[in-house]
Design an enzyme around this catalytic site. Structure first.
Site, PDB file in Angstrom:
ATOM      1  N   THR A 132      24.143  36.002 -22.721  1.00 45.23           N
ATOM      2  CA  THR A 132      25.326  35.603 -21.962  1.00 45.23           C
ATOM      3  C   THR A 132      26.282  34.750 -22.794  1.00 45.23           C
ATOM      4  O   THR A 132      25.854  34.069 -23.741  1.00 45.23           O
ATOM      5  CB  THR A 132      24.902  34.795 -20.720  1.00 45.23           C
ATOM      6  OG1 THR A 132      26.043  34.234 -20.078  1.00 45.23           O
ATOM      7  CG2 THR A 132      23.973  33.644 -21.092  1.00 45.23           C
ATOM      8  N   ASP A 133      27.554  34.750 -22.414  1.00 46.66           N
ATOM      9  CA  ASP A 133      28.521  33.874 -23.073  1.00 46.66           C
ATOM     10  C   ASP A 133      28.313  32.411 -22.703  1.00 46.66           C
ATOM     11  O   ASP A 133      28.826  31.504 -23.376  1.00 46.66           O
ATOM     12  CB  ASP A 133      29.957  34.301 -22.754  1.00 46.66           C
ATOM     13  CG  ASP A 133      30.296  34.291 -21.269  1.00 46.66           C
ATOM     14  OD1 ASP A 133      29.413  33.998 -20.438  1.00 46.66           O
ATOM     15  OD2 ASP A 133      31.454  34.603 -20.929  1.00 46.66           O
ATOM     16  N   GLU A 134      27.523  32.144 -21.664  1.00 44.39           N
ATOM     17  CA  GLU A 134      27.340  30.765 -21.214  1.00 44.39           C
ATOM     18  C   GLU A 134      26.586  29.909 -22.224  1.00 44.39           C
ATOM     19  O   GLU A 134      26.622  28.676 -22.144  1.00 44.39           O
ATOM     20  CB  GLU A 134      26.650  30.733 -19.848  1.00 44.39           C
ATOM     21  CG  GLU A 134      27.491  31.375 -18.762  1.00 44.39           C
ATOM     22  CD  GLU A 134      26.977  31.117 -17.363  1.00 44.39           C
ATOM     23  OE1 GLU A 134      26.470  30.001 -17.107  1.00 44.39           O
ATOM     24  OE2 GLU A 134      27.069  32.023 -16.514  1.00 44.39           O
ATOM     25  N   TYR A 158      20.232  27.114 -16.687  1.00 47.54           N
ATOM     26  CA  TYR A 158      20.244  28.558 -16.947  1.00 47.54           C
ATOM     27  C   TYR A 158      20.690  28.858 -18.361  1.00 47.54           C
ATOM     28  O   TYR A 158      20.005  29.554 -19.118  1.00 47.54           O
ATOM     29  CB  TYR A 158      21.156  29.273 -15.950  1.00 47.54           C
ATOM     30  CG  TYR A 158      21.592  30.640 -16.430  1.00 47.54           C
ATOM     31  CD1 TYR A 158      20.649  31.640 -16.692  1.00 47.54           C
ATOM     32  CD2 TYR A 158      22.942  30.924 -16.669  1.00 47.54           C
ATOM     33  CE1 TYR A 158      21.042  32.889 -17.170  1.00 47.54           C
ATOM     34  CE2 TYR A 158      23.339  32.167 -17.135  1.00 47.54           C
ATOM     35  CZ  TYR A 158      22.383  33.134 -17.390  1.00 47.54           C
ATOM     36  OH  TYR A 158      22.771  34.364 -17.867  1.00 47.54           O
ATOM     37  N   LYS A 162      18.693  30.534 -21.655  1.00 43.29           N
ATOM     38  CA  LYS A 162      19.129  31.734 -22.374  1.00 43.29           C
ATOM     39  C   LYS A 162      19.405  31.414 -23.845  1.00 43.29           C
ATOM     40  O   LYS A 162      19.120  32.236 -24.733  1.00 43.29           O
ATOM     41  CB  LYS A 162      20.374  32.324 -21.723  1.00 43.29           C
ATOM     42  CG  LYS A 162      20.112  33.008 -20.395  1.00 43.29           C
ATOM     43  CD  LYS A 162      19.161  34.201 -20.513  1.00 43.29           C
ATOM     44  CE  LYS A 162      19.787  35.372 -21.233  1.00 43.29           C
ATOM     45  NZ  LYS A 162      18.869  36.544 -21.284  1.00 43.29           N
TER      46      LYS A 162
END
Length: 352
Positions: A132-134, A158, A162
């Site tokens: 993810t870009d997060e 979260y 990741k």
């Protein structure tokens, strides 16, 4: 054959459907079937011998070893993850267990399998990790979009889980030589999306006559990627990506959340008008912002275009219309995921 983990979730199920629509290569689909895993999303494959489904956990090392030995997949595509920021804030344990420990167990099993392969098969094997870009954290307004070289700065449990999984994948490549690929995508939307995330939550809540909860001022900016475009990007990376590389996958669609909500209301006004008249926008309700809410994400997807020739096919306008239309056309799927536990959680979290 390829092994897809998390293939009954939102992105995973779309990928499995997309893969088998364009290829006769079988898919071994491993999914734990947590609350967000849904075999109804794969109903079109019922009876299809090319789709082999196994309920199980990527953290179950003996199961993974047995499946790899029995089916000998040429590639593993890892979608399996806990992915909802709100849930991670209230209980991070499952995120650490699945996203970190589970990825570690999967890497261990994949490495053992890969090392035992004969030279031609060993050279062709790939482990593709979907992220993810997060993991990159939050961008200031006007700051350049995330590139693959952006420093990791996760801000939620979260995204931290990741980020940890991304680092493990990188380490297994550099330490053990495992031929890995990592993709970091922006916010996905489209069919089969569990209605706890922004777009499906707004659609489902609007149609039910419930409040449309918007965090804070609603000015948080995200880059939106239609899920079928994401699937095509993953296929391309699996086909031609360079082992050890990371590819950012984005839709080139930066928009604030409040604009997304108003767009959805306008589409629903057009496609399924409220029985009592008026706009669905009247149901918008601003709620307290969530802790640590990142203000902006943006993906620079020039590397995947330059090296692999991939660009998204959908504009946001075309993709969001298809998405709203899909939810209107599939009320049975929506009803199937709206258990009492789901309704209670949404009510407690959003007051909706």
């Amino acid at each position: 054959m390829i092994l897809v983990t998390g293939g009954a979730g939102f992105i995973g199920s779309n990928f499995v459907l997309d893969w088998l629509a364009g290829s006769d290569e079988p898919v071994l689909n491993l999914d734990k079937l947590t609350y967000a895993g849904n075999l109804a999303s794969l109903a079109a494959l019922r009876g299809d011998a090319r789709h082999v489904f196994v309920q199980g956990d990527i953290g179950d090392a003996p199961l993974i070893a047995r499946l790899l030995a029995e089916h000998r997949p040429r590639a593993i595509v890892n979608f399996a993850a806990e992915s909802h920021v709100d849930r991670s804030i209230h209980g991070a344990g499952e995120f650490i267990q699945t996203n970190v420990v589970g990825t570690f167990k999967l890497l261990e099993a994949a490495t053992s399998c890969w090392q035992a392969l004969a030279a031609p098969e060993k050279g062709a094997f790939r482990f593709l990790h979907v992220s993810t870009d997060e993991v990159y954290g939050s961008l200031a307004p006007g700051a350049p979009a995330f590139t693959e070289d952006h420093v990791y700065a996760p801000n939620s449990p979260y995204s931290a889980s990741k980020a940890a999984s991304d680092h493990l994948v990188r380490a297994w490549h550099h330490t053990h030589g495992l031929p890995v690929l990592t993709t970091n995508c922006s916010n996905n939307y489209g069919p089969y999306h569990f209605p706890e995330k922004l777009i499906p939550l707004m659609i489902v809540s609007a149609l039910a006559g419930k409040p449309l909860p918007v965090y804070g001022d609603g000015r948080q900016v995200r880059d939106w990627l239609y899920v079928k475009d994401h699937c095509s990007a993953i296929r391309r990376v699996l086909e031609a990506g360079r082992p050890g590389e990371t590819y950012n996958v984005g839709g080139w669609n930066e928009k604030p959340n409040i604009e997304i909500v108003h767009t959805l209301c306008a589409l629903l006004d057009e496609l399924s008008p409220r029985a009592g008249g008026g706009s669905y926008a009247a149901q918008i309700t601003h709620v307290a912002d969530r802790p640590g809410h990142d203000r902006r994400y943006a993906i620079d997807a020039r590397k995947i275009e330059r090296e692999l020739g991939w660009r998204p096919a959908e504009t946001f306008e075309s993709g969001i219309r298809k998405t709203v239309r899909w939810y209107l056309d599939h009320p049975d799927w929506v009803r199937g995921v709206q258990s009492g536990a789901y309704r209670d959680w949404v009510a407690a979290q959003y007051g909706a």
